[in-house]
Design a protein around this motif. Structure first.
Motif, PDB file in Angstrom:
ATOM      1  N   MET A   1       0.803  -1.190   0.000  1.00 33.07           N
ATOM      2  CA  MET A   1       0.000   0.000   0.000  1.00 33.07           C
ATOM      3  C   MET A   1       0.848   1.256   0.000  1.00 33.07           C
ATOM      4  SD  MET A   1      -1.692   0.492   3.713  1.00 33.07           S
ATOM      5  CE  MET A   1      -0.683   0.656   5.110  1.00 33.07           C
ATOM      6  N   ASP A   2       1.985   1.215   0.670  1.00 36.17           N
ATOM      7  CA  ASP A   2       2.785   2.416   0.766  1.00 36.17           C
ATOM      8  C   ASP A   2       3.931   2.468  -0.237  1.00 36.17           C
ATOM      9  OD1 ASP A   2       4.116   0.345   1.901  1.00 36.17           O
ATOM     10  OD2 ASP A   2       4.759   1.419   3.686  1.00 36.17           O
ATOM     11  N   ASP A   3       4.084   1.435  -1.049  1.00 38.44           N
ATOM     12  CA  ASP A   3       5.209   1.430  -1.972  1.00 38.44           C
ATOM     13  C   ASP A   3       4.807   1.471  -3.437  1.00 38.44           C
ATOM     14  OD1 ASP A   3       4.165  -1.111  -2.058  1.00 38.44           O
ATOM     15  OD2 ASP A   3       6.098  -2.110  -2.150  1.00 38.44           O
ATOM     16  N   GLU A   4       3.546   1.668  -3.737  1.00 41.84           N
ATOM     17  CA  GLU A   4       3.111   1.697  -5.138  1.00 41.84           C
ATOM     18  C   GLU A   4       3.673   2.909  -5.877  1.00 41.84           C
ATOM     19  OE1 GLU A   4       1.545  -0.725  -6.604  1.00 41.84           O
ATOM     20  OE2 GLU A   4       1.068  -1.883  -4.836  1.00 41.84           O
ATOM     21  N   ILE A   5       3.587   4.079  -5.283  1.00 35.27           N
ATOM     22  CA  ILE A   5       4.049   5.300  -5.951  1.00 35.27           C
ATOM     23  C   ILE A   5       5.572   5.303  -6.110  1.00 35.27           C
ATOM     24  CG2 ILE A   5       4.166   7.824  -5.779  1.00 35.27           C
ATOM     25  CD1 ILE A   5       1.370   7.741  -4.547  1.00 35.27           C
ATOM     26  N   PRO A   6       6.346   5.024  -5.044  1.00 35.01           N
ATOM     27  CA  PRO A   6       7.803   5.026  -5.263  1.00 35.01           C
ATOM     28  C   PRO A   6       8.289   3.948  -6.223  1.00 35.01           C
ATOM     29  CG  PRO A   6       7.289   4.679  -2.935  1.00 35.01           C
ATOM     30  CD  PRO A   6       6.015   4.864  -3.656  1.00 35.01           C
ATOM     31  N   THR A   7       7.646   2.772  -6.194  1.00 36.06           N
ATOM     32  CA  THR A   7       8.056   1.710  -7.113  1.00 36.06           C
ATOM     33  C   THR A   7       7.762   2.099  -8.554  1.00 36.06           C
ATOM     34  OG1 THR A   7       7.618   0.062  -5.405  1.00 36.06           O
ATOM     35  CG2 THR A   7       7.802  -0.728  -7.659  1.00 36.06           C
ATOM     36  N   GLY A   8       6.599   2.690  -8.793  1.00 39.42           N
ATOM     37  CA  GLY A   8       6.262   3.138 -10.139  1.00 39.42           C
ATOM     38  C   GLY A   8       7.213   4.196 -10.655  1.00 39.42           C
ATOM     39  N   LEU A   9       7.556   5.161  -9.797  1.00 36.82           N
ATOM     40  CA  LEU A   9       8.495   6.208 -10.207  1.00 36.82           C
ATOM     41  C   LEU A   9       9.892   5.645 -10.439  1.00 36.82           C
ATOM     42  CD1 LEU A   9       7.339   9.021  -7.801  1.00 36.82           C
ATOM     43  CD2 LEU A   9       7.013   8.942 -10.270  1.00 36.82           C
ATOM     44  N   GLU A  10      10.295   4.690  -9.614  1.00 36.70           N
ATOM     45  CA  GLU A  10      11.606   4.074  -9.791  1.00 36.70           C
ATOM     46  C   GLU A  10      11.678   3.285 -11.095  1.00 36.70           C
ATOM     47  OE1 GLU A  10      14.597   1.040  -7.395  1.00 36.70           O
ATOM     48  OE2 GLU A  10      12.521   1.228  -6.775  1.00 36.70           O
ATOM     49  N   LEU A  11      10.593   2.577 -11.430  1.00 31.76           N
ATOM     50  CA  LEU A  11      10.582   1.820 -12.680  1.00 31.76           C
ATOM     51  C   LEU A  11      10.636   2.734 -13.896  1.00 31.76           C
ATOM     52  CD1 LEU A  11       8.054  -1.028 -11.894  1.00 31.76           C
ATOM     53  CD2 LEU A  11      10.507  -1.242 -12.306  1.00 31.76           C
ATOM     54  N   ILE A  12       9.965   3.866 -13.824  1.00 33.97           N
ATOM     55  CA  ILE A  12      10.031   4.817 -14.935  1.00 33.97           C
ATOM     56  C   ILE A  12      11.464   5.333 -15.090  1.00 33.97           C
ATOM     57  CG2 ILE A  12       9.324   7.118 -15.703  1.00 33.97           C
ATOM     58  CD1 ILE A  12       6.542   6.499 -14.610  1.00 33.97           C
ATOM     59  N   GLY A  13      12.111   5.659 -13.967  1.00 33.16           N
ATOM     60  CA  GLY A  13      13.495   6.123 -14.023  1.00 33.16           C
ATOM     61  C   GLY A  13      14.426   5.069 -14.596  1.00 33.16           C
ATOM     62  N   LYS A  14      14.248   3.806 -14.185  1.00 35.40           N
ATOM     63  CA  LYS A  14      15.093   2.740 -14.704  1.00 35.40           C
ATOM     64  C   LYS A  14      14.810   2.474 -16.177  1.00 35.40           C
ATOM     65  CE  LYS A  14      16.232   0.208 -10.557  1.00 35.40           C
ATOM     66  NZ  LYS A  14      16.179  -1.075  -9.863  1.00 35.40           N
ATOM     67  N   ALA A  15      13.558   2.631 -16.586  1.00 35.72           N
ATOM     68  CA  ALA A  15      13.228   2.435 -17.995  1.00 35.72           C
ATOM     69  C   ALA A  15      13.895   3.496 -18.857  1.00 35.72           C
ATOM     70  CB  ALA A  15      11.717   2.476 -18.199  1.00 35.72           C
ATOM     71  N   LEU A  16      13.983   4.723 -18.356  1.00 34.96           N
ATOM     72  CA  LEU A  16      14.611   5.789 -19.126  1.00 34.96           C
ATOM     73  C   LEU A  16      16.122   5.616 -19.238  1.00 34.96           C
ATOM     74  CD1 LEU A  16      12.620   8.857 -17.800  1.00 34.96           C
ATOM     75  CD2 LEU A  16      12.396   7.744 -20.017  1.00 34.96           C
ATOM     76  N   GLU A  17      16.732   4.982 -18.244  1.00 32.74           N
ATOM     77  CA  GLU A  17      18.180   4.830 -18.291  1.00 32.74           C
ATOM     78  C   GLU A  17      18.626   3.416 -18.636  1.00 32.74           C
ATOM     79  OE1 GLU A  17      20.236   4.452 -14.259  1.00 32.74           O
ATOM     80  OE2 GLU A  17      18.493   5.671 -13.772  1.00 32.74           O
ATOM     81  N   GLN A  18      17.703   2.586 -19.158  1.00 31.08           N
ATOM     82  CA  GLN A  18      18.095   1.209 -19.465  1.00 31.08           C
ATOM     83  C   GLN A  18      19.104   1.169 -20.601  1.00 31.08           C
ATOM     84  OE1 GLN A  18      15.121  -1.484 -20.941  1.00 31.08           O
ATOM     85  NE2 GLN A  18      13.973   0.167 -21.872  1.00 31.08           N
ATOM     86  N   SER A  35       3.823   1.411 -15.017  1.00 29.49           N
ATOM     87  CA  SER A  35       4.239   2.247 -13.887  1.00 29.49           C
ATOM     88  C   SER A  35       3.217   3.340 -13.602  1.00 29.49           C
ATOM     89  CB  SER A  35       5.603   2.871 -14.164  1.00 29.49           C
ATOM     90  OG  SER A  35       6.563   1.868 -14.313  1.00 29.49           O
ATOM     91  N   ILE A  36       2.649   3.915 -14.644  1.00 36.09           N
ATOM     92  CA  ILE A  36       1.609   4.931 -14.447  1.00 36.09           C
ATOM     93  C   ILE A  36       0.377   4.318 -13.784  1.00 36.09           C
ATOM     94  CG2 ILE A  36      -0.022   6.415 -15.686  1.00 36.09           C
ATOM     95  CD1 ILE A  36       2.304   7.136 -17.560  1.00 36.09           C
ATOM     96  N   LEU A  37       0.022   3.103 -14.185  1.00 37.60           N
ATOM     97  CA  LEU A  37      -1.092   2.424 -13.527  1.00 37.60           C
ATOM     98  C   LEU A  37      -0.778   2.148 -12.058  1.00 37.60           C
ATOM     99  CD1 LEU A  37      -2.194  -0.073 -16.310  1.00 37.60           C
ATOM    100  CD2 LEU A  37      -3.426   1.938 -15.499  1.00 37.60           C
ATOM    101  N   ARG A  38       0.455   1.757 -11.774  1.00 33.32           N
ATOM    102  CA  ARG A  38       0.864   1.512 -10.382  1.00 33.32           C
ATOM    103  C   ARG A  38       0.793   2.803  -9.567  1.00 33.32           C
ATOM    104  NH1 ARG A  38       4.645  -2.289  -7.589  1.00 33.32           N
ATOM    105  NH2 ARG A  38       4.350  -3.568  -9.407  1.00 33.32           N
ATOM    106  N   ILE A  39       1.262   3.900 -10.145  1.00 32.19           N
ATOM    107  CA  ILE A  39       1.212   5.195  -9.461  1.00 32.19           C
ATOM    108  C   ILE A  39      -0.235   5.617  -9.225  1.00 32.19           C
ATOM    109  CG2 ILE A  39       1.717   7.655  -9.740  1.00 32.19           C
ATOM    110  CD1 ILE A  39       4.303   6.760 -11.208  1.00 32.19           C
ATOM    111  N   SER A  40      -1.099   5.385 -10.200  1.00 27.40           N
ATOM    112  CA  SER A  40      -2.505   5.766 -10.030  1.00 27.40           C
ATOM    113  C   SER A  40      -3.189   4.932  -8.946  1.00 27.40           C
ATOM    114  CB  SER A  40      -3.263   5.664 -11.359  1.00 27.40           C
ATOM    115  OG  SER A  40      -3.309   4.331 -11.790  1.00 27.40           O
ATOM    116  N   ILE A  41      -2.802   3.651  -8.821  1.00 31.03           N
ATOM    117  CA  ILE A  41      -3.344   2.828  -7.735  1.00 31.03           C
ATOM    118  C   ILE A  41      -2.919   3.403  -6.386  1.00 31.03           C
ATOM    119  CG2 ILE A  41      -3.130   0.579  -6.597  1.00 31.03           C
ATOM    120  CD1 ILE A  41      -3.121  -0.685  -9.375  1.00 31.03           C
ATOM    121  N   GLY A  42      -1.659   3.787  -6.266  1.00 30.65           N
ATOM    122  CA  GLY A  42      -1.181   4.397  -5.023  1.00 30.65           C
ATOM    123  C   GLY A  42      -1.881   5.709  -4.722  1.00 30.65           C
ATOM    124  N   ALA A  43      -2.105   6.514  -5.757  1.00 33.20           N
ATOM    125  CA  ALA A  43      -2.795   7.787  -5.552  1.00 33.20           C
ATOM    126  C   ALA A  43      -4.249   7.567  -5.151  1.00 33.20           C
ATOM    127  CB  ALA A  43      -2.723   8.631  -6.821  1.00 33.20           C
TER     128      ALA A  43
END
Length: 139
Positions: A1-18, A35-43
């Motif tokens: 419940m508390d890690d959806e937003i940070p995990t989604g943002l981290e995955l986006i960052g890793k995808a950009l630097e892959q 990742s956007i869906l994960r962030i929206s679930i957290g929000a």
């Protein structure tokens, strides 16, 4: 419940630097969409939690509502574990047990992306705190 937003943002960052020079290149579109869906679930979870806290009269009511909300939010983890153990099909079991890793490049452009993603993550956290405090102050 508390890690959806940070995990989604981290995955986006890793995808950009892959690292695209290796063979394990993942679709940028799929990573960012999931990742956007994960962030929206957290929000949505934080928004529901906010409304529960301001609408409930008793502490025990808040406790039960948050418990129910956490159960609903964790259903996807339960379904993933059932797929991983092979309760639905062999194909889903194989897909759930595959290990995937995003290999990040180590160049100078990667450092810039890493700085950018950290700034975005900090901004999202700060804006979430500000929105919650302003909402609670207004109520």
């Amino acid at each position: 419940m508390d890690d959806e937003i940070p995990t989604g943002l981290e995955l986006i960052g890793k995808a950009l630097e892959q690292d695209t020079s290796r063979g394990d290149h993942f679709s940028m579109f799929r990573i960012i969409c999931s990742s956007i869906l994960r962030i929206s679930i957290g929000a949505m979870f934080l928004t529901s939690l906010f409304f529960i806290v301001i609408q409930e009269d008793t502490v025990i009511g808040v406790f039960f509502d948050v418990l129910a909300l956490e159960f609903v939010e964790s259903i996807d983890d339960v379904i993933f574990e059932l797929c991983r153990r092979g309760f639905f099909s062999r194909r889903l079991k194989l897909a759930a047990n595959q290990e995937h890793a995003i290999n990040c490049s180590s160049g100078s452009s990667s450092r810039g992306i890493r700085k950018w993603s950290k700034r975005i993550i900090r901004f999202v956290y700060f804006s979430t705190i500000v929105v919650m405090c302003v909402g609670l102050s207004y109520i």
